[in-house]
Design an enzyme around this catalytic site. Structure first.
Site, PDB file in Angstrom:
ATOM      1  CE  LYS A 239      -4.127  -1.976   2.154  1.00  0.00           C
ATOM      2  NZ  LYS A 239      -3.750  -3.377   2.043  1.00  0.00           N
TER       3      LYS A 239
ATOM      4  NE  ARG B  53      -8.479  -9.786  -4.926  1.00  0.00           N
ATOM      5  CZ  ARG B  53      -9.586  -9.314  -4.370  1.00  0.00           C
ATOM      6  NH1 ARG B  53     -10.732  -9.352  -5.041  1.00  0.00           N
ATOM      7  NH2 ARG B  53      -9.570  -8.767  -3.174  1.00  0.00           N
TER       8      ARG B  53
END
Length: 669
Positions: free
Chosen positions: A119, A300
């Site tokens: 992140k 994804r």
């Protein structure tokens, strides 16, 4: 250069594996399933053209072993792998292994995954690309002193996050300096246990946020588009419960700005395939013109992709396959923007107890027929059937229920209808909670945010009491089940309550959640029964009971409910509620309490992560005692009362069974 995929292996299980197979069947692509010991008889295995056993039930020994997936491809001749979501779907090493083995990976490149995996690095990359990010610290210095100093600079409240985290794991809200050290310790430990990385970042905590994400797609020629947003704000434990598209109240201008930012993010990493750029929106002053910030990118397909499919009419799995084959995206951005139609809402049906802290549940599914009552504009994606087991090894999601409507109100109404007509028995689920949330006036008004469930806990998380009327319904179900179990046509063997001149009277006994005996007096004549419980009397006529569905006429009103009856309990599922009513054998004593006062047992099978106290230590009510991990979630077990710890003999890493006595809190002398 394009390559037509002929046989696709789905490196996943459950609902997403079944979902991918449905598209492959339509496209004429053969499918291969993989399965662990626990999934030998699973629905996705039955649906596939071929299936390969890959190991024991724990995912780390089966679904997470890349070598076993590659070997399964070689054994079956599969020329492509779809990773689904979870497991290996965002594992760059697996994507590289597929490429090295000459197998098409239906997903983004390993390079793109790595760019968004951590992140902190992803936020720095997005800043450089001109995408707005939440103010915070994502540096390399991970010392406690630096993290504390940075949190003070940002200003409380702050959010601590594991850089490799997801699904709420490794995340802590911190409102004061005093809370910070223990929050850092817990987030770091959870990051290490769940992702093998305890690196943390700190962000300014947005007090009233909405979680809005943009569906993006990229192809091998560098084209990137978005397919509108999804609002995923209604969450528990930082995990989504209800998702919808488009986001309630979002203006066209804001949608355009967020879409442009999402496409910039995809282009910055040369993204190929399906992805989701997630934003946090500060709606403290309303959504109109609200600031939004990049939160993370999921490289994804997302669980909630069906709502995007519902409003666009596109099959996103088909898009994934086309892009993986080297083809161009089927639609340009302006074409996509012309096709948005209506509104769609999705709920996640979980095996979990909303009234017990959303703890996951295990057990065998009894009544469940997900496709029996699906109407126009409604959809159910399920990976289990009646008789299947929900185990401790995998995520406890049972199904996704989706509904489309011309507007938000009609979509919500259609989804309520679908949930109400999808009964589940055999284990605890969140079905009743979902119905309550969908009917909540603030949700229906579009006033959603990530703190919605906590703000509405008095109405959403209070378990309705079983009423005298409910016990009467349970009594009627017992009589109906008794009648249907009689075989043959001998009139003297029939259990239809026939008596010459006199009504038949008997008593039935139940037990409430406090262990008290509830008595029902039943007076029956033919198919009509009068049931008295406490000061309530119900006149009922049993119309029909086919083993699942009980049709009754109660006080002149005919209704239908789903019922299961056995010697221990009666399960009733009405459109609004699911009730499991314990039966009591009146000729025996009440069951002894399994736990004495202060006895603490494991809520489910799991692993002890940390022991906070020692045997003989004096503790206060609410003090943390143990931290355990079960079904991918971390639980802190606290003292139910003040007293002295007794019988503690646990160590970190130890496995415990569900219901096992962990320790006892003895009263202070």
């Amino acid at each position: 250069m394009t390559h037509r995929i002929r046989k696709l292996l789905i490196a996943n299980r459950g609902e997403i594996a079944c979902r991918v197979m449905a598209t492959c069947e339509r496209l004429g692509i053969k499918t291969v399933a993989v399965y662990s010991d626990a999934d030998r008889d699973a629905l996705h295995v039955a649906m596939a053209d071929e299936a390969v056993h890959i190991g024991p039930a724990p995912a780390r020994e089966s679904y997470l072993v890349a070598e076993k997936i590659i070997d399964a491809c070689k054994r079956t001749g599969a020329d492509a792998v779809h990773p689904g979501y979870g497991f290996l779907s965002e594992n760059p090493a697996f994507a590289e292994a597929c490429q090295k083995a000459g197998i098409i990976f239906v997903g983004p490149s390993a390079q793109s995954m790595r760019a968004m995996a951590l992140k902190g690095a992803a936020k720095a990359l997005m800043e450089d690309a001109g995408v707005p990010v939440v103010p915070g610290y994502h540096g390399d210095d991970q010392s406690l002193e630096t993290l504390v100093a940075e949190a003070e600079l940002i200003g409380f409240p702050v959010l601590i996050k594991a850089v490799a985290g997801g699904g709420g794991k490794g995340m802590r809200k911190v409102y004061s300096l005093e809370e910070l050290p223990s929050a850092i310790e817990g987030a770091r430990r959870e990051g290490e246990n769940s992702f093998g990385d305890g690196t943390l970042l700190i962000e300014k905590l947005i007090e009233k946020p909405r979680h809005i994400e943009m569906q993006v797609f990229g192809d091998v020629n560098g084209t990137a588009v978005h397919l509108f947003e999804r609002d995923c704000s209604l969450q528990r434990r930082h995990q989504k419960v209800i998702e919808e598209a488009p986001a309630p109240g979002m203006s066209a201008e804001m949608r355009r700005a967020m879409g442009d930012a999402a496409v910039k993010a995809a282009e910055a990493i040369g993204y190929v395939g399906a992805g989701t750029v997630e934003f946090i929106v500060d709606v403290a002053n309303g959504i109109d013109g609200a600031p939004f910030y990049f939160m993370e990118m999921n490289t994804r397909l997302q669980v909630e992709h069906p709502v995007t499919e519902a409003i666009t009419g596109q099959d996103l799995v088909e898009w994934q396959i086309m892009v993986a084959e080297g083809k161009d995206l089927p639609l340009a951005q302006d074409e996509i923007e012309m096709m948005a139609d209506g509104h769609a809402v999705e709920v996640r049906l979980y095996a979990e107890d909303p009234y017990g802290g959303f703890l996951p549940a295990t057990g065998k599914i009894g009544l469940f027929d997900p496709f029996a009552n699906v109407g126009a504009g409604q959809r159910i994606d399920a990976g289990v059937r009646a008789g299947d087991a929900v185990s401790i090894h995998y995520d406890p999601m049972i199904a996704k229920l989706i509904a489309w409507g011309e507007d938000r109100e009609s979509a919500i109404n259609a989804l309520i209808d679908l949930v109400e007509n999808t009964p589940v028995s055999g284990l605890t689920t969140n079905r009743d909670f979902l119905i309550s949330a969908l009917k909540d006036k603030d949700f229906r008004a579009g006033d959603v945010h990530t703190g919605f469930i906590e703000a509405h806990k008095n109405t959403l998380l209070t378990k309705p009491a079983v009423s005298a009327h409910d016990y009467a319904l349970a009594s009627a179900a017992i009589l109906a089940a008794r009648h249907t179990r009689i075989e043959g046509t001998d009139p003297w063997a029939m259990a239809d309550n026939f008596r010459l001149n006199l009504a038949h009277s008997e008593k039935l006994w139940f037990e409430n959640e406090d262990g008290e005996v509830i008595t029902a007096t039943v007076a029956a004549c033919n198919s009509t029964v009068t049931i008295t419980v406490a000061d309530a009397t119900v006149d009922a006529r049993i119309i029909d009971f086919d083993g699942d569905t009980l049709t009754l006429e109660v006080d002149g009103l005919r209704s239908r409910l789903f019922a299961e009856v056995d010697e221990a309990k009666v399960t009733l599922v009405t459109p609004e509620r699911t009730m499991v009513i314990k039966r009591h054998a009146r000729d025996g004593g009440l069951d002894d309490e399994v736990e004495g006062p202060g006895t603490i047992t494991a809520p489910m099978p799991g692993k002890i992560l940390d022991v906070k106290v020692t045997d003989g230590e004096t503790v206060e009510k609410g003090q943390p005692l143990l931290i355990m991990e079960a079904m991918k979630m971390e639980q802190t077990i606290t003292a139910p009362k003040a007293g002295t710890v007794s019988g503690l003999a646990l160590t970190p890493g130890q496995q415990v069974t569900g219901g096992a006595v962990l320790l006892t809190i003895q009263d202070k002398e």
